[in-house]
Design an enzyme around this catalytic site. Structure first.
Site, PDB file in Angstrom:
ATOM      1  N   ARG A  16      39.540  33.787  42.304  1.00 20.43           N
ATOM      2  CA  ARG A  16      39.943  34.658  43.415  1.00 20.43           C
ATOM      3  C   ARG A  16      38.741  35.247  44.158  1.00 20.43           C
ATOM      4  O   ARG A  16      38.792  35.445  45.377  1.00 20.43           O
ATOM      5  CB  ARG A  16      40.840  35.766  42.888  1.00 20.43           C
ATOM      6  CG  ARG A  16      42.180  35.295  42.347  1.00 20.43           C
ATOM      7  CD  ARG A  16      42.965  36.441  41.743  1.00 20.43           C
ATOM      8  NE  ARG A  16      42.234  37.072  40.649  1.00 20.43           N
ATOM      9  CZ  ARG A  16      42.414  38.320  40.238  1.00 20.43           C
ATOM     10  NH1 ARG A  16      43.314  39.085  40.833  1.00 20.43           N
ATOM     11  NH2 ARG A  16      41.714  38.808  39.230  1.00 20.43           N
ATOM     12  N   CYS A  21      46.640  29.168  31.706  1.00 18.22           N
ATOM     13  CA  CYS A  21      47.602  29.658  32.694  1.00 18.22           C
ATOM     14  C   CYS A  21      48.513  30.712  32.073  1.00 18.22           C
ATOM     15  O   CYS A  21      49.138  30.471  31.036  1.00 18.22           O
ATOM     16  CB  CYS A  21      48.447  28.511  33.235  1.00 18.22           C
ATOM     17  SG  CYS A  21      49.649  29.056  34.471  1.00 18.22           S
TER      18      CYS A  21
END
Length: 321
Positions: A224, A98
Site C-alpha cells: 500500500r 492473505c
C-alpha cells in the site's frame, strides 16, 4: 538489495504493475494470487492474471514478474506450478499471508499458518514439480492469531524448498492495523538460512530506514505504501545509494493517472473502469492534496466521458488513432 512490489488482489493488476515499475526502483513484482482448488487451470486463466507471460514475464519497463498461487492442495498446486512454468513463469510464489475471511474459510492464505506441516508439504510438492532452475518462494504473515509459531512456519517453508521468504510483520488477526512488528522479522531471519524480505507498514523513506534498523533487513516488499506513493521505491533505492532523493511532483503523477485511465477503459467495461480510478485516487490522496481534490470531483461520477474531461484525456480518440 531488492525492492519488490507486493501482490495485492483487486488492486495491483497488470496495469498498475506496468505503471509503478515504469516509475523505477522496483526489482521485481508478483501477480495477484491465482486461486488453485481442485483442477488444472487453463492457459486463459494465466493469461488473464499474468499477461506478462507473453512478454518474457516482464512488465513493459523490463521488470521481472513472478506468478503467485494460493491454495491448500499440495498435489493440485504442484500440477499448476509445473504447467505455468511451461508458459514462461520464472518464479513460483506461494501465498500464506492473505488475511481475507473468504480466502481463509476456503483454507487459503494465512489460515494455513496454523499447520506448519502442511506448509512444508505444499512447498515440497511444488518444488519437486517445478524445474530445478525455477525458484519457489513464499510469502507469510507472523501467524493467524499470534506469532508463537512464526519461526516454526518459516522453517517449514525453508525445509520444503522455499528459496526466499517475504514476511509481513503482522498476524491475520492484526489485519492491516499498525504497528507492524518488524522485530519478529529479525527473529525469523536469524533462524532460517534463506533470504528474507521485510513487508508491512512502510509508507515513507523514513519508515524504510526504521524497518531496516529494527528488522535487520535491507530487502523489502512494498504494498500500500508504494501504491499511495508511486515513487517510494525510487526514493528508497536512491537513498541507499547515497544519491539525492527527489519526490514525484503532481504533474508527473497526473500523467500516470491519465495513462492508467486510458488502460482501464481499454481493459474494463464502462461500468467498472471508474471504480478502479477512484480506488487508486483514494489511496493517492494520502500523500497528494491534488489527488484528494480530484477524487472529490470524480467520486460520484459514473460516466466515462465526464471523467475523460476531468482528467483531460479522451481514450476514444486514442483508440481511433
Amino acid at each position: 538489495m531488492q525492492i519488490a512490489l507486493a501482490p495485492m488482489e483487486g488492486l495491483v493488476d497488470e496495469i498498475l504493475r506496468e505503471l509503478l515499475t515504469q516509475v523505477g526502483g522496483i526489482d521485481w513484482c508478483v501477480t495477484e494470487f491465482i486461486r488453485v482448488t481442485d483442477r488444472l487451470l487453463p492457459a486463459s486463466t494465466y493469461q488473464k492474471y499474468a499477461p506478462e507471460l507473453a512478454h518474457g514475464s516482464r512488465t513493459l519497463s523490463g521488470t521481472p514478474m513472478r506468478v503467485q498461487f494460493l491454495g491448500s492442495d499440495p498435489v493440485c498446486l504442484a500440477e499448476n506450478a509445473a504447467y505455468v512454468c511451461t508458459l514462461g513463469a520464472p518464479v513460483i510464489d506461494l501465498n500464506f499471508g492473505c488475511p481475507a475471511k473468504t480466502v481463509n474459510k476456503s483454507r487459503g492464505g494465512a489460515v494455513l499458518l496454523k499447520e506448519p506441516e502442511l506448509l512444508y508439504e505444499i512447498v515440497r510438492e511444488v518444488r519437486q514439480a517445478a524445474p530445478a532452475s525455477i525458484p519457489v518462494t513464499a510469502k507469510m504473515r507472523l501467524g493467524y492469531e499470534c506469532p508463537d509459531r512464526a519461526i516454526e512456519c518459516a522453517q517449514a517453508l525453508e525445509a520444503g524448498g522455499a528459496a526466499q521468504l517475504v514476511v509481513h510483520a503482522r498476524t491475520k488477526l492484526d489485519g492491516y492495523r499498525p504497528p507492524a512488528y518488524w522485530e519478529w522479522i529479525a527473529r525469523i531471519a536469524d533462524k532460517v538460512s534463506v533470504p528474507v524480505l521485510a513487508n508491512g507498514e512502510i509508507w515513507t523513506l523514513e519508515d524504510y530506514w526504521r524497518c531496516r534498523e529494527v528488522s535487520g533487513m535491507a530487502d523489502v516488499m512494498l504494498g500500500r505504501g508504494l501504491v499511495s506513493r508511486p515513487d517510494l521505491a525510487r526514493q528508497i533505492a536512491a537513498s541507499v545509494k547515497g544519491e539525492v532523493v527527489t519526490c514525484m511532483v503532481w504533474d508527473e503523477l497526473l500523467g500516470l493517472l491519465q495513462l492508467f485511465w486510458l488502460k482501464a477503459c481499454q481493459k474494463l467495461a464502462p461500468r467498472y473502469a471508474p471504480g478502479r480510478l477512484k480506488q487508486w485516487l483514494g489511496m493517492l490522496a494520502r500523500n497528494y492534496p491534488e489527488a484528494m481534490a480530484l477524487f472529490g470531483e470524480v467520486r460520484r461520477e459514473t460516466a466515462c466521458e465526464r471523467i475523460d474531461q476531468l482528467l483531460g484525456v479522451d481514450y476514444r480518440a486514442v483508440e481511433m488513432a
